[in-house]
Design a protein around this motif. Structure first.
Motif, PDB file in Angstrom:
ATOM      1  N   LEU A  40       0.464  -1.018  -0.034  1.00 45.06           N
ATOM      2  CA  LEU A  40       0.132  -0.004   0.069  1.00 45.06           C
ATOM      3  C   LEU A  40       0.683   1.327  -0.043  1.00 45.06           C
ATOM      4  O   LEU A  40       0.623   2.293  -0.747  1.00 45.06           O
ATOM      5  N   SER A  41       1.894   1.187   0.642  1.00 46.94           N
ATOM      6  CA  SER A  41       2.879   2.306   0.977  1.00 46.94           C
ATOM      7  C   SER A  41       3.485   2.545  -0.547  1.00 46.94           C
ATOM      8  O   SER A  41       3.715   3.575  -1.021  1.00 46.94           O
ATOM      9  N   GLU A  42       3.880   1.457  -0.995  1.00 42.13           N
ATOM     10  CA  GLU A  42       4.310   1.614  -2.533  1.00 42.13           C
ATOM     11  C   GLU A  42       3.505   2.085  -3.484  1.00 42.13           C
ATOM     12  O   GLU A  42       3.791   2.931  -4.255  1.00 42.13           O
ATOM     13  N   TRP A  43       2.344   1.566  -3.498  1.00 41.75           N
ATOM     14  CA  TRP A  43       1.352   2.082  -4.395  1.00 41.75           C
ATOM     15  C   TRP A  43       1.008   3.670  -3.964  1.00 41.75           C
ATOM     16  O   TRP A  43       0.892   4.525  -5.085  1.00 41.75           O
ATOM     17  N   PHE A  44       1.169   4.216  -2.934  1.00 43.17           N
ATOM     18  CA  PHE A  44       0.752   5.543  -2.685  1.00 43.17           C
ATOM     19  C   PHE A  44       2.029   6.486  -3.059  1.00 43.17           C
ATOM     20  O   PHE A  44       1.926   7.501  -3.727  1.00 43.17           O
ATOM     21  N   TYR A  45       3.180   5.891  -3.118  1.00 40.16           N
ATOM     22  CA  TYR A  45       4.221   6.544  -3.314  1.00 40.16           C
ATOM     23  C   TYR A  45       4.533   6.518  -4.978  1.00 40.16           C
ATOM     24  O   TYR A  45       4.640   7.827  -5.357  1.00 40.16           O
ATOM     25  N   ARG A  46       4.154   5.779  -5.613  1.00 39.83           N
ATOM     26  CA  ARG A  46       4.285   5.662  -6.953  1.00 39.83           C
ATOM     27  C   ARG A  46       3.071   6.527  -7.446  1.00 39.83           C
ATOM     28  O   ARG A  46       3.430   7.441  -8.744  1.00 39.83           O
ATOM     29  N   ARG A  47       2.014   6.739  -6.882  1.00 44.77           N
ATOM     30  CA  ARG A  47       0.954   7.674  -7.365  1.00 44.77           C
ATOM     31  C   ARG A  47       1.415   8.961  -6.926  1.00 44.77           C
ATOM     32  O   ARG A  47       1.044  10.100  -8.011  1.00 44.77           O
ATOM     33  N   ALA A  48       2.098   9.491  -5.838  1.00 49.69           N
ATOM     34  CA  ALA A  48       2.522  10.621  -5.523  1.00 49.69           C
ATOM     35  C   ALA A  48       3.552  11.499  -6.748  1.00 49.69           C
ATOM     36  O   ALA A  48       3.366  12.199  -7.357  1.00 49.69           O
ATOM     37  N   VAL A  49       4.353  10.085  -6.847  1.00 53.78           N
ATOM     38  CA  VAL A  49       5.580  10.572  -8.011  1.00 53.78           C
ATOM     39  C   VAL A  49       4.878  10.670  -9.193  1.00 53.78           C
ATOM     40  O   VAL A  49       5.320  11.699 -10.131  1.00 53.78           O
ATOM     41  N   ARG A  50       4.134   9.814  -9.696  1.00 55.81           N
ATOM     42  CA  ARG A  50       3.212   9.868 -11.010  1.00 55.81           C
ATOM     43  C   ARG A  50       2.661  11.398 -11.137  1.00 55.81           C
ATOM     44  O   ARG A  50       2.784  12.123 -11.913  1.00 55.81           O
ATOM     45  N   ALA A  51       2.008  11.789 -10.152  1.00 53.06           N
ATOM     46  CA  ALA A  51       1.348  13.298 -10.094  1.00 53.06           C
ATOM     47  C   ALA A  51       2.251  14.096  -9.918  1.00 53.06           C
ATOM     48  O   ALA A  51       1.754  15.367 -10.782  1.00 53.06           O
ATOM     49  N   GLN A  52       3.355  14.256  -9.326  1.00 53.45           N
ATOM     50  CA  GLN A  52       4.428  15.005  -9.422  1.00 53.45           C
ATOM     51  C   GLN A  52       4.778  15.271 -11.010  1.00 53.45           C
ATOM     52  O   GLN A  52       5.141  16.441 -11.379  1.00 53.45           O
ATOM     53  N   ALA A  53       5.172  14.262 -11.463  1.00 55.90           N
ATOM     54  CA  ALA A  53       5.601  14.215 -12.670  1.00 55.90           C
ATOM     55  C   ALA A  53       4.936  14.924 -13.772  1.00 55.90           C
ATOM     56  O   ALA A  53       5.277  15.678 -14.650  1.00 55.90           O
ATOM     57  N   VAL A  54       3.485  14.592 -13.589  1.00 57.08           N
ATOM     58  CA  VAL A  54       2.330  15.267 -14.581  1.00 57.08           C
ATOM     59  C   VAL A  54       2.332  16.583 -14.418  1.00 57.08           C
ATOM     60  O   VAL A  54       2.268  17.552 -15.147  1.00 57.08           O
ATOM     61  N   ASP A  55       2.604  17.242 -13.233  1.00 58.24           N
ATOM     62  CA  ASP A  55       2.342  18.527 -12.737  1.00 58.24           C
ATOM     63  C   ASP A  55       3.627  19.179 -13.244  1.00 58.24           C
ATOM     64  O   ASP A  55       3.492  20.157 -13.823  1.00 58.24           O
ATOM     65  N   GLN A  56       4.729  18.531 -13.020  1.00 57.39           N
ATOM     66  CA  GLN A  56       6.089  19.210 -13.890  1.00 57.39           C
ATOM     67  C   GLN A  56       6.266  19.270 -15.169  1.00 57.39           C
ATOM     68  O   GLN A  56       6.256  20.092 -15.786  1.00 57.39           O
ATOM     69  N   ALA A  57       5.464  18.405 -15.820  1.00 56.95           N
ATOM     70  CA  ALA A  57       5.044  18.269 -17.387  1.00 56.95           C
ATOM     71  C   ALA A  57       4.238  19.468 -17.721  1.00 56.95           C
ATOM     72  O   ALA A  57       4.574  20.195 -19.098  1.00 56.95           O
ATOM     73  N   GLN A  58       3.344  19.660 -17.075  1.00 59.27           N
ATOM     74  CA  GLN A  58       2.366  20.785 -17.362  1.00 59.27           C
ATOM     75  C   GLN A  58       2.965  22.078 -16.737  1.00 59.27           C
ATOM     76  O   GLN A  58       2.354  23.215 -17.236  1.00 59.27           O
ATOM     77  N   GLY A  59       3.888  22.308 -16.245  1.00 56.87           N
ATOM     78  CA  GLY A  59       4.601  23.453 -15.598  1.00 56.87           C
ATOM     79  C   GLY A  59       3.948  23.937 -14.285  1.00 56.87           C
ATOM     80  O   GLY A  59       4.102  25.056 -14.219  1.00 56.87           O
ATOM     81  N   ILE A  60       3.464  23.248 -13.770  1.00 55.32           N
ATOM     82  CA  ILE A  60       2.608  23.567 -12.342  1.00 55.32           C
ATOM     83  C   ILE A  60       3.641  23.348 -11.252  1.00 55.32           C
ATOM     84  O   ILE A  60       4.073  22.352 -11.238  1.00 55.32           O
ATOM     85  N   SER A  61       3.662  24.418 -10.452  1.00 58.79           N
ATOM     86  CA  SER A  61       4.646  24.242  -9.361  1.00 58.79           C
ATOM     87  C   SER A  61       3.742  24.151  -8.040  1.00 58.79           C
ATOM     88  O   SER A  61       2.746  24.912  -7.648  1.00 58.79           O
TER      89      SER A  61
END
Length: 118
Positions: free
Chosen positions: A94-115
């Motif tokens: 479960l912690s691995e799933w939450f971590y990967r989800r947070a990393v994926r959301a951060q990568a999407v935000d960085q790709a869109q230029g959202i800080s």
């Protein structure tokens, strides 16, 4: 009596090496690519708990308890240890799933230029 010795030796030979390898962080390449080192070590602890659960039955049979009392206590202890090991594995997944989800959301935000910094 001989069966109990064979069980202890066989169970230790079967369950202990993967537990120690996981505690040291070793895993097959396909597992390492999908799992963090922390999760691999938690699974090693869970394997040690399962190994300990496999030893409780023979050790309680060697004790001075009645066979009925030893059987009941062994089933309760083994069930509890298996549930604890399952909880460790489920928690690490479960912690691995939450971590990967947070990393994926951060990568999407960085790709869109959202800080997300304030």
């Amino acid at each position: 009596m001989v069966f109990l010795w064979l069980w202890l030796i066989g169970w230790s030979a079967f369950a202990l090496p993967p537990a120690i390898a996981s505690l040291r962080g070793w895993a097959p390449k396909r597992v390492r690519s999908r799992t963090s080192p922390w999760c691999i070590r938690v699974r090693g602890v869970a394997l040690l708990v399962i190994w300990l659960g496999g030893l409780t039955g023979p050790l309680l049979r060697w004790s001075d308890l009645d066979s009925e009392d030893a059987g009941f206590l062994a089933s309760v202890v083994q069930g509890g240890l298996l549930m604890f090991a399952g909880g460790l594995v489920a928690g690490s997944q479960l912690s691995e799933w939450f971590y990967r989800r947070a990393v994926r959301a951060q990568a999407v935000d960085q790709a869109q230029g959202i800080s997300r910094r304030p």
